[in-house]
Scaffold this motif. Structure first.
Motif, PDB file in Angstrom:
ATOM      1  N   GLY A 104       0.985  -1.237  -0.034  1.00 48.35           N
ATOM      2  CA  GLY A 104       0.010  -0.010  -0.009  1.00 48.35           C
ATOM      3  C   GLY A 104       0.950   1.126  -0.080  1.00 48.35           C
ATOM      4  N   CYS A 105       0.343   2.263  -0.658  1.00 47.79           N
ATOM      5  CA  CYS A 105       1.116   3.375  -0.860  1.00 47.79           C
ATOM      6  C   CYS A 105       0.288   4.704  -1.333  1.00 47.79           C
ATOM      7  N   PHE A 106       0.726   5.909  -0.807  1.00 48.81           N
ATOM      8  CA  PHE A 106      -0.091   7.058  -1.277  1.00 48.81           C
ATOM      9  C   PHE A 106       0.709   7.536  -2.636  1.00 48.81           C
ATOM     10  N   VAL A 107       0.139   8.007  -3.527  1.00 50.35           N
ATOM     11  CA  VAL A 107       0.332   8.229  -5.084  1.00 50.35           C
ATOM     12  C   VAL A 107       0.443   9.751  -5.180  1.00 50.35           C
ATOM     13  N   GLU A 108       1.317  10.510  -5.723  1.00 53.81           N
ATOM     14  CA  GLU A 108       1.440  12.069  -6.124  1.00 53.81           C
ATOM     15  C   GLU A 108       1.384  12.175  -7.545  1.00 53.81           C
ATOM     16  N   HIS A 109       0.857  13.184  -8.073  1.00 56.15           N
ATOM     17  CA  HIS A 109       1.260  13.491  -9.559  1.00 56.15           C
ATOM     18  C   HIS A 109       0.461  12.479 -10.560  1.00 56.15           C
ATOM     19  N   SER A 110      -0.749  12.156  -9.975  1.00 51.64           N
ATOM     20  CA  SER A 110      -1.638  11.075 -10.835  1.00 51.64           C
ATOM     21  C   SER A 110      -2.939  11.166 -10.409  1.00 51.64           C
ATOM     22  N   PRO A 111      -3.680  10.511 -11.188  1.00 53.17           N
ATOM     23  CA  PRO A 111      -5.066  10.737 -10.915  1.00 53.17           C
ATOM     24  C   PRO A 111      -5.283   9.740  -9.631  1.00 53.17           C
ATOM     25  N   LEU A 131      -6.910  -2.404  -4.354  1.00 52.20           N
ATOM     26  CA  LEU A 131      -7.969  -1.236  -4.258  1.00 52.20           C
ATOM     27  C   LEU A 131      -7.381   0.093  -4.751  1.00 52.20           C
ATOM     28  N   LEU A 132      -7.990   0.739  -5.502  1.00 50.25           N
ATOM     29  CA  LEU A 132      -7.494   2.071  -6.105  1.00 50.25           C
ATOM     30  C   LEU A 132      -8.327   3.040  -5.563  1.00 50.25           C
ATOM     31  N   TRP A 138      -9.353  15.033  -8.657  1.00 49.63           N
ATOM     32  CA  TRP A 138      -9.679  14.324  -9.769  1.00 49.63           C
ATOM     33  C   TRP A 138     -11.054  13.690  -9.688  1.00 49.63           C
ATOM     34  N   SER A 139     -11.468  13.134  -8.438  1.00 52.23           N
ATOM     35  CA  SER A 139     -12.635  12.825  -8.323  1.00 52.23           C
ATOM     36  C   SER A 139     -13.710  13.756  -8.532  1.00 52.23           C
ATOM     37  N   GLU A 140     -13.481  15.010  -7.861  1.00 52.94           N
ATOM     38  CA  GLU A 140     -14.568  15.942  -7.998  1.00 52.94           C
ATOM     39  C   GLU A 140     -14.714  16.391  -9.308  1.00 52.94           C
ATOM     40  N   ALA A 141     -13.659  16.294 -10.080  1.00 52.94           N
ATOM     41  CA  ALA A 141     -13.736  17.102 -11.605  1.00 52.94           C
ATOM     42  C   ALA A 141     -14.340  16.003 -12.144  1.00 52.94           C
ATOM     43  N   HIS A 142     -14.343  14.769 -11.897  1.00 51.96           N
ATOM     44  CA  HIS A 142     -14.987  13.664 -12.764  1.00 51.96           C
ATOM     45  C   HIS A 142     -16.070  12.963 -12.311  1.00 51.96           C
ATOM     46  N   LEU A 143     -16.599  13.584 -11.462  1.00 52.77           N
ATOM     47  CA  LEU A 143     -17.699  12.956 -10.458  1.00 52.77           C
ATOM     48  C   LEU A 143     -18.853  12.300 -11.129  1.00 52.77           C
ATOM     49  N   GLU A 144     -19.477  13.133 -12.215  1.00 51.63           N
ATOM     50  CA  GLU A 144     -20.557  12.677 -13.048  1.00 51.63           C
ATOM     51  C   GLU A 144     -20.020  11.798 -14.219  1.00 51.63           C
ATOM     52  N   LEU A 155      -7.292   2.539 -14.240  1.00 54.16           N
ATOM     53  CA  LEU A 155      -6.350   1.454 -14.735  1.00 54.16           C
ATOM     54  C   LEU A 155      -4.864   1.801 -15.381  1.00 54.16           C
ATOM     55  N   ASN A 156      -5.206   2.683 -16.325  1.00 51.99           N
ATOM     56  CA  ASN A 156      -4.109   2.966 -16.978  1.00 51.99           C
ATOM     57  C   ASN A 156      -3.089   3.884 -15.958  1.00 51.99           C
ATOM     58  N   ALA A 157      -3.457   4.423 -15.084  1.00 48.11           N
ATOM     59  CA  ALA A 157      -2.731   5.292 -14.066  1.00 48.11           C
ATOM     60  C   ALA A 157      -2.037   4.304 -13.155  1.00 48.11           C
ATOM     61  N   PHE A 158      -2.666   3.094 -12.803  1.00 43.88           N
ATOM     62  CA  PHE A 158      -2.024   2.155 -12.142  1.00 43.88           C
ATOM     63  C   PHE A 158      -0.992   1.218 -12.773  1.00 43.88           C
ATOM     64  N   ALA A 159      -1.314   1.047 -14.085  1.00 39.79           N
ATOM     65  CA  ALA A 159      -0.267   0.396 -15.008  1.00 39.79           C
ATOM     66  C   ALA A 159       1.078   1.487 -14.876  1.00 39.79           C
ATOM     67  N   GLN A 160       1.016   2.573 -15.104  1.00 42.15           N
ATOM     68  CA  GLN A 160       2.083   3.350 -14.955  1.00 42.15           C
ATOM     69  C   GLN A 160       2.823   3.362 -13.732  1.00 42.15           C
ATOM     70  N   LEU A 161       2.444   2.866 -12.671  1.00 41.42           N
ATOM     71  CA  LEU A 161       2.878   2.643 -11.324  1.00 41.42           C
ATOM     72  C   LEU A 161       3.421   1.192 -11.400  1.00 41.42           C
ATOM     73  N   GLY A 162       3.289   0.366 -12.425  1.00 40.53           N
ATOM     74  CA  GLY A 162       3.722  -1.123 -12.372  1.00 40.53           C
ATOM     75  C   GLY A 162       2.574  -2.098 -12.016  1.00 40.53           C
ATOM     76  N   GLY A 163       1.369  -1.337 -12.274  1.00 42.28           N
ATOM     77  CA  GLY A 163       0.551  -2.458 -12.543  1.00 42.28           C
ATOM     78  C   GLY A 163       0.045  -3.257 -13.718  1.00 42.28           C
ATOM     79  N   PRO A 164      -0.958  -4.043 -13.769  1.00 43.01           N
ATOM     80  CA  PRO A 164      -0.922  -4.859 -14.805  1.00 43.01           C
ATOM     81  C   PRO A 164      -1.642  -4.146 -16.088  1.00 43.01           C
TER      82      PRO A 164
END
Length: 232
Positions: A104-111, A131-132, A138-144, A155-164
């Motif tokens: 688990g970790c906090f992420v910066e400069h990412s959605p 769990l992401l 970002w959530s507020e800007a894309h709430l709807e 998922l793309n943001a997760f992949a940039q961190l080493g995700g699948p």
């Protein structure tokens, strides 16, 4: 987040015949208390046949304020002053374990704001899950936005961190409209003993899961003291 409550409800239902539960009910704004107690109404079930000595609200501030507006101006003002923040959350089921060096970790400069290997929790096994949590801004800007669009971005943001590879996972998105509090009130809980009316929540304490628990316990002590004195 509902698992602890569901577990307690099952235990209470098994040990007590006096405990009654009503699910899937949209409670209407409270009306002034009658001489016989509180009367509750819901959109789905109409007027409850029972009268209640006490009513407690354990809901986000934006949902508490309209319920209390006609009966508790102080509590309404308290809830109205709590600004709550949204969070898009994504549960990701991976076909293969990931080689990320953290659970688990906090992420910066990412959605994304937070990622956690959910399957690393005690007594978990089987398919690896992550769990992401998206950042509040970002959530507020894309709430709807629709869930499919949100899922693809996270998922793309997760992949940039080493995700699948996003094409090789299953994911479920959840829009958590009232996930956190911008400035927790640190009020503990609110209770009007004369009216038999109370309010608790993470937003009233420290904005955390622990805060929600402590706020609920604080209100429970008030209710227990009041009802015990009334019974005596």
């Amino acid at each position: 987040m509902t698992s602890p409550a569901a577990h307690m409800v099952r235990d209470m239902h098994a040990t007590s015949q006096s405990v009654r539960f009503q699910w899937q009910a949209t409670v209407e704004p409270l009306q002034p208390r009658s001489a016989f107690g509180w009367i509750l109404q819901s959109q789905e079930h109409g007027t409850e046949p029972h009268r209640y000595e006490a009513v407690v609200l354990a809901v986000p501030a934006p949902q508490a304020a309209p319920l209390l507006a006609g009966v508790a101006p102080d509590a309404t003002a308290l809830a109205s002053n709590a600004r709550m923040l949204p969070c898009w959350a994504l549960m990701v089921r991976c076909h293969q374990p990931l080689s990320l060096p953290v659970d688990g970790c906090f992420v910066e400069h990412s959605p994304l704001r937070w990622i956690a290997r959910d399957s690393s929790k005690p007594s978990r096994g089987g398919t690896e899950t992550w769990l992401l949590h998206a950042a509040h801004s970002w959530s507020e800007a894309h709430l709807e936005d629709d869930a499919a669009t949100v899922t693809a971005v996270l998922l793309n943001a997760f992949a940039q961190l080493g995700g699948p590879d996003p094409a090789n996972v299953q994911a479920t998105a959840h829009r958590w409209r009232y996930a956190d509090t911008a400035n927790p009130l640190n009020a503990g809980a609110w209770w009007d003993a004369a009216a038999g009316l109370g309010m608790c929540g993470d937003w009233m304490h420290s904005g955390s899961v622990e805060g929600a628990w402590l706020s609920g316990r604080s209100l429970a002590r008030h209710v227990h003291t009041a009802l015990h004195a009334h019974a005596g």
